[in-house]
Scaffold this motif. Structure first.
Motif, PDB file in Angstrom:
ATOM      1  N   ALA A 139      12.464  21.015 -10.922  1.00  0.00           N
ATOM      2  CA  ALA A 139      12.184  19.776 -11.656  1.00  0.00           C
ATOM      3  C   ALA A 139      12.998  19.688 -12.939  1.00  0.00           C
ATOM      4  CB  ALA A 139      10.695  19.676 -11.964  1.00  0.00           C
ATOM      5  N   ALA A 140      13.188  20.806 -13.607  1.00  0.00           N
ATOM      6  CA  ALA A 140      13.901  20.803 -14.890  1.00  0.00           C
ATOM      7  C   ALA A 140      15.410  20.853 -14.711  1.00  0.00           C
ATOM      8  CB  ALA A 140      13.440  21.980 -15.748  1.00  0.00           C
ATOM      9  N   LEU A 141      15.882  21.650 -13.760  1.00  0.00           N
ATOM     10  CA  LEU A 141      17.328  21.888 -13.633  1.00  0.00           C
ATOM     11  C   LEU A 141      18.009  21.030 -12.584  1.00  0.00           C
ATOM     12  CD1 LEU A 141      17.496  25.793 -13.854  1.00  0.00           C
ATOM     13  CD2 LEU A 141      17.627  24.102 -15.706  1.00  0.00           C
ATOM     14  N   GLY A 142      17.247  20.442 -11.686  1.00  0.00           N
ATOM     15  CA  GLY A 142      17.856  19.676 -10.609  1.00  0.00           C
ATOM     16  C   GLY A 142      18.022  20.508  -9.353  1.00  0.00           C
ATOM     17  N   ALA A 170      25.105  28.534 -16.149  1.00  0.00           N
ATOM     18  CA  ALA A 170      24.812  29.929 -15.820  1.00  0.00           C
ATOM     19  C   ALA A 170      23.642  30.451 -16.651  1.00  0.00           C
ATOM     20  CB  ALA A 170      26.049  30.795 -16.042  1.00  0.00           C
ATOM     21  N   ALA A 171      23.620  30.085 -17.930  1.00  0.00           N
ATOM     22  CA  ALA A 171      22.534  30.528 -18.803  1.00  0.00           C
ATOM     23  C   ALA A 171      21.202  29.931 -18.375  1.00  0.00           C
ATOM     24  CB  ALA A 171      22.842  30.145 -20.253  1.00  0.00           C
ATOM     25  N   LEU A 172      21.213  28.654 -17.996  1.00  0.00           N
ATOM     26  CA  LEU A 172      19.984  28.006 -17.542  1.00  0.00           C
ATOM     27  C   LEU A 172      19.484  28.628 -16.239  1.00  0.00           C
ATOM     28  CD1 LEU A 172      20.851  24.269 -18.290  1.00  0.00           C
ATOM     29  CD2 LEU A 172      19.031  25.614 -19.372  1.00  0.00           C
ATOM     30  N   ILE A 173      20.391  28.889 -15.326  1.00  0.00           N
ATOM     31  CA  ILE A 173      20.019  29.507 -14.046  1.00  0.00           C
ATOM     32  C   ILE A 173      19.424  30.889 -14.275  1.00  0.00           C
ATOM     33  CG2 ILE A 173      20.991  30.499 -11.927  1.00  0.00           C
ATOM     34  CD1 ILE A 173      23.007  28.076 -12.016  1.00  0.00           C
ATOM     35  N   ALA A 174      20.083  31.692 -15.112  1.00  0.00           N
ATOM     36  CA  ALA A 174      19.579  33.038 -15.407  1.00  0.00           C
ATOM     37  C   ALA A 174      18.248  32.974 -16.136  1.00  0.00           C
ATOM     38  CB  ALA A 174      20.601  33.800 -16.245  1.00  0.00           C
ATOM     39  N   GLY A 191      18.430  24.488  -9.795  1.00  0.00           N
ATOM     40  CA  GLY A 191      17.091  24.981  -9.464  1.00  0.00           C
ATOM     41  C   GLY A 191      17.118  25.911  -8.273  1.00  0.00           C
ATOM     42  N   PHE A 192      17.839  25.497  -7.233  1.00  0.00           N
ATOM     43  CA  PHE A 192      18.014  26.334  -6.042  1.00  0.00           C
ATOM     44  C   PHE A 192      18.640  27.671  -6.409  1.00  0.00           C
ATOM     45  CE2 PHE A 192      20.774  27.807  -2.597  1.00  0.00           C
ATOM     46  CZ  PHE A 192      19.897  27.852  -1.520  1.00  0.00           C
ATOM     47  N   LEU A 193      19.706  27.641  -7.198  1.00  0.00           N
ATOM     48  CA  LEU A 193      20.416  28.868  -7.571  1.00  0.00           C
ATOM     49  C   LEU A 193      19.548  29.785  -8.435  1.00  0.00           C
ATOM     50  CD1 LEU A 193      23.989  27.466  -8.295  1.00  0.00           C
ATOM     51  CD2 LEU A 193      23.235  28.787  -6.298  1.00  0.00           C
ATOM     52  N   ALA A 194      18.729  29.210  -9.305  1.00  0.00           N
ATOM     53  CA  ALA A 194      17.840  30.024 -10.137  1.00  0.00           C
ATOM     54  C   ALA A 194      16.855  30.797  -9.273  1.00  0.00           C
ATOM     55  CB  ALA A 194      17.086  29.139 -11.136  1.00  0.00           C
ATOM     56  N   VAL A 195      16.310  30.126  -8.250  1.00  0.00           N
ATOM     57  CA  VAL A 195      15.351  30.804  -7.370  1.00  0.00           C
ATOM     58  C   VAL A 195      16.052  31.840  -6.494  1.00  0.00           C
ATOM     59  CG1 VAL A 195      13.576  30.504  -5.617  1.00  0.00           C
ATOM     60  CG2 VAL A 195      13.859  28.775  -7.385  1.00  0.00           C
ATOM     61  N   ARG A 206      29.109  18.951 -18.314  1.00  0.00           N
ATOM     62  CA  ARG A 206      28.291  20.117 -18.539  1.00  0.00           C
ATOM     63  C   ARG A 206      29.129  21.379 -18.474  1.00  0.00           C
ATOM     64  NH1 ARG A 206      24.226  18.818 -14.904  1.00  0.00           N
ATOM     65  NH2 ARG A 206      25.380  19.898 -13.283  1.00  0.00           N
ATOM     66  N   SER A 207      28.850  22.329 -19.361  1.00  0.00           N
ATOM     67  CA  SER A 207      29.583  23.584 -19.403  1.00  0.00           C
ATOM     68  C   SER A 207      29.083  24.541 -18.324  1.00  0.00           C
ATOM     69  CB  SER A 207      29.398  24.216 -20.785  1.00  0.00           C
ATOM     70  OG  SER A 207      29.741  25.574 -20.757  1.00  0.00           O
ATOM     71  N   PRO A 208      30.005  25.180 -17.578  1.00  0.00           N
ATOM     72  CA  PRO A 208      29.585  26.191 -16.600  1.00  0.00           C
ATOM     73  C   PRO A 208      28.790  27.326 -17.250  1.00  0.00           C
ATOM     74  CG  PRO A 208      31.862  25.561 -16.223  1.00  0.00           C
ATOM     75  CD  PRO A 208      31.458  24.924 -17.521  1.00  0.00           C
TER      76      PRO A 208
END
Length: 197
Positions: free
Chosen positions: A49-52, A10-14, A56-60, A4-6
């Motif tokens: 659920a979607a990101l793992g 980063a884009a998914l988290i943001a 998921g933790f980092l997104a929140v 997976r690309s960093p």
């Protein structure tokens, strides 16, 4: 197997941090029973659920950090003062719930496309963390008895169940459309095991 690309991470988290913010600032849903609901926890659990667990933790966490300077908490609130209020326990629980939900879903990744499985993971995470830390802080900050605080929190159960239904519908559909979200992590873990052998 491609890792997976960093940049993608980063884009998914943001992106999911922004989704949670939108869910939080949307007008509350009026129920007619005196308890309005926001979609904030839907976004939080969907991120897990979607990101793992990690993403998921980092997104929140990113959402919570941005909320210190932007009015993106529920009801348009912002700032560090929110963490001294009666809802602080819920905010603290959000990244933990996202991580637990993500861990459970990705642990059983072969079932990540199954609605009932994802729903159970989300509901368990919500009740173990959000509906525990939330009322405990409420009891402390509002000078309520523990039983009274948990009784107050129970009014949000029906809405939380409904939001977990919606979350599970979306998350299971996401995993059907993008199986690599869960499979990549599994592949990398297997590669690491083979390399260590």
């Amino acid at each position: 197997m491609t890792r997976r690309s960093p940049a993608t991470d980063a884009a998914l988290i943001a992106g999911f941090a922004a989704l949670i913010a939108v869910c939080a600032i949307l007008p509350e849903i009026k129920t007619g029973i005196g308890v309005p609901y926001s979609l904030q926890t839907f976004g939080v659990l969907l991120a897990g659920a979607a990101l793992g667990p990690v993403r998921g933790f980092l997104a929140v966490v990113l959402y919570l950090v941005l909320g210190l300077v932007l009015p993106i908490y529920s009801g348009g609130a912002s700032g560090a003062a929110v963490y001294t209020g009666v809802t602080a326990g819920y905010l603290v629980a959000f990244p933990l719930a996202a991580a637990l939900c993500g861990f459970l879903v990705y642990r059983g990744r072969t079932n990540a496309t199954q609605f009932a499985f994802v729903f159970t993971c989300g509901l368990l995470s919500s009740f173990l963390l959000i509906h525990t830390l939330g009322p405990l802080n409420l009891a402390w900050r509002a000078d309520l008895g523990i039983k009274e605080a948990f009784s107050f929190d129970a009014a949000y159960f029906p809405g939380d169940i409904a939001k977990n239904v919606l979350m599970a519908l979306v998350a299971s559909a996401v995993h059907r459309a993008f199986p690599d979200l869960a499979a990549r992590r599994a592949s990398r873990t297997r590669q690491d095991e083979l390399a260590a052998a």
